[in-house]
Every structure is written in structure tokens, then in C-alpha cells.
Design a protein around this motif. Structure first.
Motif: not given
Ligand code: HEM
Length: 513
Positions: A73-74, A97-98, A367-368, A384-385
């Protein structure tokens, strides 16, 4: 500059394709690499996950990568990067993911939805929360809070301590049910199956958001797990209830003679559902139900958490409480608040602003990346998540003076109401950019009314012998063992400001005649 860029220039002159060249650039270290936080995740499992993220932020800075096994994750804690993701380049990001976690309950509702579905539904829903609607809700906030006052009054008489977190949860459930689809859960008074169903679904959503493995996706488990069965039964009950409410509302809409217009509102049923049906929303659509469910959840847990942590903070800072009670006494007396009062309850509003700074709900935004982008000078790939830690933004020691102190005075009373724009994304209690909360006004008024009416009537102290208040997290920040308080009636005689005003007016008319 230096060796890597010499190689880069050489390669590009030779006509080497871009991808190849990017690979080499990275390999040669031409691009700065995002700092990588190393550490075990075992620490994360024992406490609210945003606490270790805060420690890592102090070490690694405004953007870093956190890796758990195959997942990474960032973590973003920098205001300008947050602004870039949420506002300036929001098109390059999805809910990621949300949306996956919430699919079982919200489907394609407004919070998880992305792309065209989101655009269409946002345009349909935002107009429903027009000014006249929000103003009409103030009466509802007052009535619901009054029911809570009666409950507290009884507890005060009996000398019994009360667990405020669950009471706030019921207060905001009663409010949001009425406000969104004109349904009276009456959860402050009775425990019905539907109330329990709402809680079953909420707990499941929270469990899923912190679960290390998505067991609900395992095929056989899905069918035999008693917990999942219970969740599905609860979901069915809620959906059936929603279908009934939609049908009922549709009949009202068909019978009424009101013309639909911008500030359309049926006085008997000002709900968002009524507005949506009158505006032509399709009755049988799963989309409508998904959106109702989304607003039910979005508007319920968040506000309950805000009230819980506000009262916790007030109990620790008696000087703030005293100032708050002074304001409420002089503006409101013992009346139900009106929209005019809300404009005058400035310190009360600052108390809510400050509570939302210290306990943002939710503490992280998810966010992604769906496109390549550059964040804080680092190139990032799609997929990127990303967690934007609102908790870190709101407690950044370089930005805030005495960041951990509950100090509503940090925002002058005659200044603007703090928001993400005037605070440059260092403060974003309702998010920012196109996906900003649609219920920000609604929620602020709801919280101000509740706080004002409660502190007007009662004093609140942490109960003697109550367990220390610790945090745990799902979607919002909860206490681990409840907020146990001793509630006492205030002894101050009620001042009734309206009456004084009325006397003054009479006097002046007498004088002028
Ligand atoms: C979105 C906070 C109350 C409906 C959001 C977001 C935040 C937030 C931070 C942005 C999420 C993101 O960017 O990922 C809060 C807080 C509340 C509150 C702290 C209470 C104090 C409400 C209420 C409603 C509501 C009362 C409904 C009446 C929504 C919806 C979205 C949203 C539908 C999604 C908007 C979109 O994606 O276009 N909220 N909210 N919220 N909120 Fe709220």
C-alpha cells in the motif's frame, strides 16, 4: 543529472522504446524511489491500524510504501499529495479495495461506485440534500435528541451510569432512517429485528474491512458459515423493508399534486427517497436500494462516532465544556434549536470541527490508481492501493500547534468554518474534490443540535471505575469498551433568551407609542 541521465539520453538518441527506457531508468535509480517502510504487521493487529501508520509517517514522511507479504500500500500523509489524488487528478483514481469490501451491502451505491454509474447517481442525489431539506431536518434532529434527553433524565434520576456510544449510535440511526427514507427505527426506545439487522450488517462490513483473509469469498465457507448466514438473513430483511418503503413512498408520490422543482419537498415526508422518486428515479432498481443503504450507513456510524469522541474530549477538557455550556445557555435556553440558532452556535460548531480533526471519521480514505501518475515526485503505476491517512494530516506535528490538544479556539469564531479548501487539504473531515461527502451540512447541523441540547441539560463525567477509553477501528473509530459516563442534571436555572427578547420588543414598542 549524472550517470543515469547520461545513459538515458544516450538510449533515447538510439531510438530505444519508452518502456524499455523507463525500466532502465528505474533500475539505474534515475527516478527517486518511494521510501519503503519495513516492519512487522503483528503490531498492527493489536491496536487501531492508523496508530502504527502515524509512527511510520514520522519516520518515512508524507508518502511511503508499506508491504505486507504479497500486498503493498502507499500511505499518503501529505496535504498536497492528498489534494492531487482527491481533487486535481481525481479521474486517475477509483475506490479500489473499499468497493470490493462493501459490495455485499452497498452494491454500486454512491460511496463505492466509480466511473459513469457514480457520475449519474451523484447528479441525482446531491440535489436531494438542498438547503430547504437540510433546514427541515433540524426539527427532526431536535425531536430525536429530545428522546435521548428523556432517556438520560431517567438514568440521572436512577443514579445509573450510561454507555453513551451505543446511545449515540441509536440516536443517529433514528435520525438517518427518517431523513433518508422516512422510516422510524425508534431504536432509542425499542429493539426490533430491523435494528438488529442493521447492526449485524454494519459489524460485518467492519469485520471485512480489517480481516486479513477474505473468508467470505471461499466457496464452501460462504454456504456453511453461520455468521454469513446471519448476515444474509439480515440483508434480506433490510432489503425487503426498503422495498416496502419504496413502494409506500411511490404511492404517496403518485397521489400528490406537487410539481417537481429544484427545492421540491413534501412537508409530510421530506425524505431523500421521496425526492428521488418524485424526480423520476426508477422504483424497482437495485441502484436506488443500493444508494439508500449507502446513505443509511454513511450517515449513521460517522455521526455516532463524532458524538462519542466529542463527549470523550469534553470530559477531558472542563474549560471547553464550560465555555460551550455558556454559549448554549445564552443562545438557546431550553428551546429546540432553529436554523437561526445554528448560525449563532459558533463555539459549538468549533467544538465539532475540532473533534473531527482529532478523530476523523473515517480515519483513512481509500483509493486505487487506475492510471499512471506522479505523487510527490515519485512515478507510480496503475493498480496501486492507496491509503490517505486523514488521521496523520490532522495530527501532523509540523502543521498544527499542539497537534494532540483539543483546542476549539484554534479557529477564530469570526473566521470561516474550516474546511479542506480554506485549510489547503491539511484538514479534510468530509474528504474533498468530486467525491466529497454529500451530507456535510446535514451532519454538522445534526451534531451541533445534539451537542447543544445535551450539554444544555446535563453534565457528563467519565464514570467512576470505567475502563480506560481505547480506540479500535472498522470504518470509523470506535471505543474498545464503550464510553461509560455519569450523567447529572444541570442545576443552573434555565434562562430563556427568547422571552427576554420578547420583553425587550414589547418595551420598545411601548416607548415609541
Ligand atoms: C462521503 C465523512 C455524514 C453521505 C464521505 C467522505 C467522508 C465523509 C470523509 C469521503 C469519502 C472518500 O472520499 O472516500 C462523513 C462524516 C459524517 C458524514 C464525518 C458525519 C459527521 C454523512 C451523511 C450522509 C453522508 C449524514 C448522508 C445523508 C455520504 C455519501 C458519500 C460520503 C453518499 C459519498 C460521496 C461520493 O462518493 O460521491 N463522507 N460523512 N455522509 N458521505 Fe459522508
Amino acid at each position: 543529472t549524472g550517470f543515469p541521465s547520461l545513459v538515458k539520453n544516450g538510449l533515447s538518441k538510439l531510438g530505444v522504446p519508452k518502456e524499455f527506457f523507463q525500466f532502465f531508468s528505474q533500475w539505474l535509480g534515475d527516478y527517486p524511489r518511494i521510501p519503503e517502510a519495513k516492519g512487522s504487521i503483528s503490531a498492527v493487529r493489536n491496536e487501531a491500524f492508523f496508530i502504527p501508520l502515524y509512527e511510520l509517517f514520522l519516520t518515512y514522511g508524507g508518502i511511503f510504501r508499506l508491504t505486507f507479504g504479497p500486498k503493498s500500500f502507499l500511505i499518503v500523509s501529505d496535504p498536497s499529495i492528498a489534494k492531487h489524488i482527491l481533487k486535481d487528478n481525481s479521474k486517475a483514481y477509483s475506490k479500489g479495495i473499499l468497493a470490493e469490501i462493501l459490495d455485499f451491502v452497498m452494491g454500486k451505491g454512491l460511496i463505492p461506485a466509480d466511473g459513469e454509474i457514480w457520475r449519474v447517481r451523484r447528479r441525482a442525489i446531491v440535489p436531494a440534500l438542498h438547503q430547504k431539506y437540510v433546514a427541515a431536518m433540524i426539527g427532526l434532529f431536535g425531536q430525536a435528541t429530545d428522546r435521548l434527553c428523556k432517556k438520560l433524565d431517567a438514568a440521572a434520576s436512577d443514579g445509573e451510569d450510561v454507555e453513551m456510544e451505543s446511545l449515540f449510535s441509536r440516536l443517529t440511526l433514528d435520525i438517518i432512517g427518517k431523513a433518508v427514507f422516512n422510516y422510524d427505527f425508534d431504536s432509542l426506545t425499542v429493539d426490533t429485528g430491523i435494528v438488529e439487522a442493521v447492526y449485524t450488517v454494519l459489524r460485518e462490513a467492519e469485520d471485512r474491512s480489517v480481516a486479513p483473509i477474505p473468508v467470505w469469498e471461499i466457496p464452501i465457507w460462504k454456504d456453511i458459515s453461520p455468521k454469513l448466514k446471519k448476515v444474509n438473513t439480515a440483508l434480506k430483511l433490510i432489503n425487503d423493508t426498503l422495498d416496502d418503503l419504496i413502494a409506500l413512498c411511490k404511492r404517496m408520490v403518485d397521489e400528490e399534486e406537487l410539481q417537481f422543482h429544484e427545492e421540491y419537498m413534501n412537508e409530510k415526508d421530506p425524505s431523500i427517497l421521496h425526492f428521488l422518486l418524485a424526480s423520476g428515479d426508477e422504483v424497482s432498481s437495485k441502484q436506488l436500494r443500493d444508494d439508500l443503504m449507502t446513505m443509511l450507513i454513511a450517515g449513521h456510524e460517522t455521526s455516532a462516532a463524532v458524538l462519542t469522541w466529542t463527549f470523550y474530549l469534553l470530559s477531558k477538557e472542563p474549560s471547553v465544556m464550560a465555555k460551550l455550556q455558556d454559549e448554549v445557555d445564552s443562545v438557546l435556553g431550553d428551546r429546540f434549536p432553529t436554523i437561526e440558532d445554528l448560525k449563532k452556535l459558533r463555539y459549538t460548531t468549533r467544538v465539532i470541527n475540532e473533534s473531527l480533526r482529532l478523530y476523523p471519521q473515517p480515519p483513512v480514505l481509500i483509493r486505487r490508481s487506475i492510471d499512471e501518475d506522479v505523487l510527490g515526485g515519485y512515478p507510480i503505476k496503475r493498480g496501486e492501493d492507496i491509503f490517505i491517512s486523514v488521521w496523520n494530516l490532522h495530527r501532523c506535528p509540523n502543521h498544527w500547534e499542539e497537534a494532540d490538544k483539543f483546542n476549539p479556539e484554534r479557529w477564530p469564531l469570526d473566521g470561516p468554518n474550516p474546511n479542506e479548501t480554506n485549510q489547503n487539504y491539511s484538514y479534510l473531515p468530509f474528504g474533498g474534490g468530486p467525491r466529497k461527502c454529500v451530507g456535510d451540512m446535514f451532519a454538522t447541523f445534526e451534531n451541533v443540535v445534539a451537542v447543544a441540547m445535551l450539554v444544555r441539560r446535563f453534565d457528563f463525567q467519565m464514570a467512576l471505575g470505567a475502563p480506560p477509553v481505547k480506540m479500535t477501528t472498522g470504518a470509523t473509530i470506535h471505543t474498545t469498551e464503550g464510553l461509560n459516563m455519569t450523567v447529572t442534571r444541570r442545576t443552573r436555572p434555565p434562562v430563556v433568551p427568547n422571552l427576554e427578547m420578547a420583553t425587550l420588543e414589547v418595551d420598545s414598542s411601548v416607548n415609541s407609542s
